[in-house]
Scaffold this active site. Structure first.
Site, PDB file in Angstrom:
ATOM      1  CD  GLN A 270      -2.722  -1.224  -0.132  1.00 39.05           C
ATOM      2  OE1 GLN A 270      -3.389  -0.263  -0.530  1.00 39.05           O
ATOM      3  NE2 GLN A 270      -2.651  -2.352  -0.828  1.00 39.05           N
ATOM      4  CG  HIS A 273      -1.187   2.493  -4.015  1.00 38.51           C
ATOM      5  ND1 HIS A 273      -1.615   2.285  -5.293  1.00 38.51           N
ATOM      6  CD2 HIS A 273      -1.604   1.409  -3.313  1.00 38.51           C
ATOM      7  CE1 HIS A 273      -2.260   1.135  -5.375  1.00 38.51           C
ATOM      8  NE2 HIS A 273      -2.263   0.583  -4.187  1.00 38.51           N
ATOM      9  CD  GLU A 338      -8.068   2.654   0.287  1.00 38.72           C
ATOM     10  OE1 GLU A 338      -8.414   2.566  -0.910  1.00 38.72           O
ATOM     11  OE2 GLU A 338      -6.934   3.039   0.641  1.00 38.72           O
ATOM     12  CG  HIS A 339      -7.253  -1.424   1.917  1.00 41.82           C
ATOM     13  ND1 HIS A 339      -6.518  -0.354   1.423  1.00 41.82           N
ATOM     14  CD2 HIS A 339      -7.974  -1.902   0.868  1.00 41.82           C
ATOM     15  CE1 HIS A 339      -6.777  -0.213   0.138  1.00 41.82           C
ATOM     16  NE2 HIS A 339      -7.661  -1.132  -0.230  1.00 41.82           N
ATOM     17  CG  ASP A 372      -5.723  -3.564  -4.444  1.00 42.54           C
ATOM     18  OD1 ASP A 372      -6.639  -2.936  -3.901  1.00 42.54           O
ATOM     19  OD2 ASP A 372      -4.528  -3.505  -4.073  1.00 42.54           O
ATOM     20  CG  HIS A 431     -46.810  24.543   2.315  1.00 41.52           C
ATOM     21  ND1 HIS A 431     -46.230  25.670   1.800  1.00 41.52           N
ATOM     22  CD2 HIS A 431     -45.896  23.538   2.144  1.00 41.52           C
ATOM     23  CE1 HIS A 431     -45.022  25.375   1.353  1.00 41.52           C
ATOM     24  NE2 HIS A 431     -44.793  24.085   1.552  1.00 41.52           N
TER      25      HIS A 431
END
Length: 444
Positions: A270, A273, A338-339, A372, A431
């Site tokens: 990771q 990235h 995220e993970h 992934d 109304h």
């Protein structure tokens, strides 16, 4: 030098990772800032540069798209739509193992996403939420010199399963003015014949507002760089978006018996990235913490993207030692990764109790990298704490649920007095009048 610090829980809380996170706009580095200055003829923030590009595409359409693509990507894309015959040839030219891998991944993903389809009325026919697929969506696929056919699969398949009738893909142009052949091949595999060689903020604006070449969409999905993300934020409201994506994140919750080499490999996977990526291992074993650090410090410098890994590990990498795994649960929820990977028997036993992660990967045979590509759930996941309120991209992201109200006379007679009382209390006499007319009365 690449090194992973070992922290106590208190040190982690004092670390940036211990703070509650929200979407932030990273500052471009010196080289990117200088490039922006050259393109715009003045010092300009990334957010303002994107705002100008988006406004120009909104106002001038295809001409602006062509000009910005030449300026930013050094590619001429007049007539950006890929020829379906060329896309087919891209598929045919793939080596058989790669064709088989893409087909297998697509089948696996489609089977999983098909399980999410919900065509039921929520309620009764006369009073309900009714599912309706979006009419048209745009899928952004990062690219240019690199290729991400997995993102084509992850973005398009849930839209198709939802019943979206029109799908457009945009992806940055290569130097010869086409999308990467792997992107074209993946699109052909899925039966998408509208693929445009346009990237960056100009692609997001073209999808949102439409041009002579591209018909406007209802929603834009897909990951991208800083400028893509800022453009998605800029066009939100004109269209829907999936999320504002940030750098990749992994948190590993590990206990005795976990393999330190597996954990270190997952952290590296990771961190490669992005220099701003996060990789954190939390464990109740000091011995495992030391082993993970030793493995990481050994393998990270030899990795293909060692420079990026070193930068990201220095900013957002850590092994955190806690007294027990129970105390780690609120840490996971606060960080909202995220993970989240669970490794080791005691950690894996917490699979159904952990909360706040975008995706949970349980056990040594379920590495994040499988998610992934082929595990089944979508790899487009919330980052920067957004897992507090959303999960992966899914079929549900491409369905809207308008309400239907068809009252009977009995229901109207019962509910009207309630409604007119509330309308009068709010001072909305128009109304009140609209209801009293149907009651055979006049507003006071």
């Amino acid at each position: 030098m690449t090194a992973l610090p070992v922290l106590t829980r208190e040190q982690w809380q004092a670390h940036a990772g211990g703070a509650e996170r929200r979407f932030t706009i990273p500052e471009p580095d010196a080289a990117a800032a200088e490039r922006l200055r050259g393109l715009f003829g003045r010092s300009i923030a990334a957010v303002d540069a994107v705002r100008e590009i988006v406004a120009d595409v909104r106002d001038r359409g295809d001409a602006a798209v062509v000009e910005w693509t030449e300026k930013l990507d050094s590619a001429h894309v007049e007539g950006s739509r890929a020829d379906p015959a060329w896309m087919r040839s891209c598929w045919d030219d793939l080596d058989a193992p790669l064709r088989d891998a893409l087909s297998a991944a697509a089948d696996r993903l489609r089977s999983f996403h098909a399980l999410q389809v919900d065509a039921r009325l929520r309620g009764e026919p006369r009073l309900c939420l009714r599912p309706e697929p979006l009419r048209r969506v745009g899928c952004y696929v990062p690219g240019g010199r690199a290729a991400y056919p997995s993102t084509v699969l992850m973005s398009v398949i849930p839209a198709q399963e939802a019943g979206v009738e029109s799908i457009a893909i945009t992806s940055p142009a290569t130097l010869v003015g086409t999308v990467h052949p792997l992107v074209a091949a993946a699109a052909h595999l899925l039966g998408v014949d509208e693929v445009h060689a346009i990237g960056g903020a100009q692609a997001i604006a073209a999808l949102a507002y439409g041009t002579g070449t591209i018909t406007a969409v209802d929603k834009v999905v897909g990951p991208g760089n800083l400028y893509v993300t800022l453009a998605k934020r800029e066009v939100f409201g004109a269209v829907d978006i999936d999320q504002l994506a940030g750098p990749s994140e992994i948190m590993v919750l590990a206990s005795e018996g976990a393999d330190p080499d597996d954990i270190a490999a997952d952290l590296v996977s990771q961190l490669e990235h992005d220099p701003l990526a996060w990789a954190v291992c939390i464990t109740d074993s000091s011995a495992l913490a030391d082993a993970v650090k030793a493995s990481f410090d050994r393998v990270a410098p030899a990795a293909a993207r060692a420079g990026i890994i070193a930068d990201s590990a220095g900013r957002h990498g850590a092994v955190v030692v806690v007294d027990d795994l129970e105390s780690a649960l609120p840490m996971v929820r606060a960080f909202a990764p995220e993970h989240l990977s669970l490794q080791g028997g005691a950690a894996e036993a917490l699979r159904d109790r952990v909360r706040g992660a975008g995706a949970v990967f349980c056990g040594a045979l379920s590495p994040v990298s499988m998610g992934d590509y082929v595990a089944g759930p979508n790899h487009t996941l919330p980052t920067q704490g957004a897992a507090r309120y959303r999960g992966p991209l899914s079929v549900m992201d491409f369905v809207r649920w308008p309400s239907v109200v068809d009252l009977t006379r009995e229901e109207f007679d019962t509910l009207a007095p309630v409604a007119v009382t509330l309308a009068a209390a709010e001072g909305l006499y128009g109304h009140e009048q609209a209801i009293r007319l149907r009651m055979g009365q006049r507003a006071r």
